[in-house]
Design an enzyme around this catalytic site. Structure first.
Site, PDB file in Angstrom:
ATOM      1  CG  ASP A   8      52.531  75.544  29.830  1.00  0.00           C
ATOM      2  OD1 ASP A   8      52.873  75.331  31.002  1.00  0.00           O
ATOM      3  OD2 ASP A   8      53.118  76.350  29.073  1.00  0.00           O
ATOM      4  CG  LEU A   9      49.044  78.019  33.982  1.00  0.00           C
ATOM      5  CD1 LEU A   9      49.221  78.126  35.498  1.00  0.00           C
ATOM      6  CD2 LEU A   9      47.778  78.756  33.555  1.00  0.00           C
ATOM      7  CG  ASP A  10      54.335  80.955  33.381  1.00  0.00           C
ATOM      8  OD1 ASP A  10      54.066  82.149  33.552  1.00  0.00           O
ATOM      9  OD2 ASP A  10      54.322  80.108  34.291  1.00  0.00           O
ATOM     10  CB  THR A  42      51.317  74.827  35.116  1.00  0.00           C
ATOM     11  OG1 THR A  42      52.371  75.776  35.312  1.00  0.00           O
ATOM     12  CG2 THR A  42      50.628  74.586  36.451  1.00  0.00           C
ATOM     13  N   GLY A  43      54.174  73.681  35.239  1.00  0.00           N
ATOM     14  CA  GLY A  43      55.293  73.453  36.131  1.00  0.00           C
ATOM     15  C   GLY A  43      55.173  74.244  37.418  1.00  0.00           C
ATOM     16  CE  LYS A 191      53.469  71.059  32.275  1.00  0.00           C
ATOM     17  NZ  LYS A 191      53.309  72.316  31.502  1.00  0.00           N
ATOM     18  CG  ASP A 214      55.431  77.415  26.063  1.00  0.00           C
ATOM     19  OD1 ASP A 214      55.022  76.809  27.080  1.00  0.00           O
ATOM     20  OD2 ASP A 214      56.224  78.375  26.130  1.00  0.00           O
ATOM     21  CG  ASN A 217      57.340  71.765  30.906  1.00  0.00           C
ATOM     22  OD1 ASN A 217      57.328  72.400  29.847  1.00  0.00           O
ATOM     23  ND2 ASN A 217      56.806  72.243  32.008  1.00  0.00           N
TER      24      ASN A 217
END
Length: 267
Positions: A8-10, A42-43, A191, A214, A217
């Site tokens: 994931d990113l953020d 990621t979203g 994901k 985190d 999702n």
């Protein structure tokens, strides 16, 4: 040795300023040199993620919009699953009269928003939104619809999660990417299922994947991967949903990069 790293990113790979920190950049480039496959999961919108990938100068698959879009290392769209017109119109109709809500859509190469919000621009380098009419929303080529509030009131968004699930739980996957961002995708989009498709395309299985995240999702991905790591700064709902998954440090401390260096790069 895991052959695929998905992150994931953020709140996970990016630092609190929503950037790739220098040590993380170095680790990702060293992974690429060892021919370990990296996947952004990621979203975020694929246009946004492509900019990050280009700056890193690494080959990487991109799982975006929480699994509704998958692009390969060459930037080619290899999978998409759009949200139905009924769900798009339905969730927007229900929520449009709440003045505290910002209603977003990822449609094709666009990010659409129902009203101006300068605060959101800090998350992106150059990718930005266009306004749309909630009374006549576009319904084609939409990867997801999502909702935020300036006050980041999680409980207020939980109420909308309950409302949307009451109407569309059979037609949509409704999940929080962060405590203050509620997302609506087509049923079956996650994901985890997108990572399975990427692994198979690369000739591997989910058991060959290690994943980091985190948010709620991320839950399917972290449960389905051979090893799923939960960020220490995750919302308690994430930790409760994945009680047997290892918890690591925070994105502020570049915990993902440190874990990868210790477990994948020093062996």
């Amino acid at each position: 040795m895991y052959q695929i790293v998905a992150s994931d990113l953020d709140g996970t790979l990016l630092n609190p300023d929503h950037k790739i920190a220098p040590f993380t950049r170095d680790v990702l480039q060293r992974l690429a040199q060892k021919n370990i496959n990296f996947v952004f999961a990621t979203g975020r919108h694929h246009i946004d993620v492509a900019e990050i990938r280009e700056k890193l100068a690494i080959p990487a698959y991109m799982i975006t919009s929480n699994g509704a879009r998958v692009h390969n290392c060459q930037g080619e769209l290899v999978f998409q699953q759009n949200l139905s017109a009924d769900v798009i119109r339905g969730v927007i109709s229900l929520a449009k009269d709440d003045p505290a809500l910002h209603i977003h859509m990822y449609r094709g190469d666009q990010w659409l928003l129902n009203n101006d919000n300068e605060q959101l621009k800090e998350f992106h380098d150059s990718f930005s939104y266009h306004l749309f009419d909630v009374n006549n929303p576009p319904v084609d080529d939409v990867a997801k619809v999502f909702f935020t509030r300036d006050d980041e009131d999680h409980e207020a968004l939980v109420k909308w999660e309950q409302i949307f699930n009451a109407h569309f739980s059979d037609k949509a996957n409704i999940a929080f990417s962060t405590p203050w961002c509620l997302e609506v995708m087509d049923a079956g989009v996650s994901k985890g299922h997108a990572l399975q498709a990427v692994a198979e395309a690369l000739g591997y299985k989910l058991a060959d994947c290690i994943a980091f995240g985190d948010g709620m999702n991320d839950a399917e991905m972290l449960a389905m991967a051979g090893k799923g790591l939960v960020m220490g700064t995750s919302h308690e709902k994430v930790k409760l949903a994945l009680p047997n998954n290892e918890v690591i440090g925070s994105n502020a401390d570049e915990a993902v990069a440190h874990y990868l260096e210790q477990h994948l790069l020093t062996r």
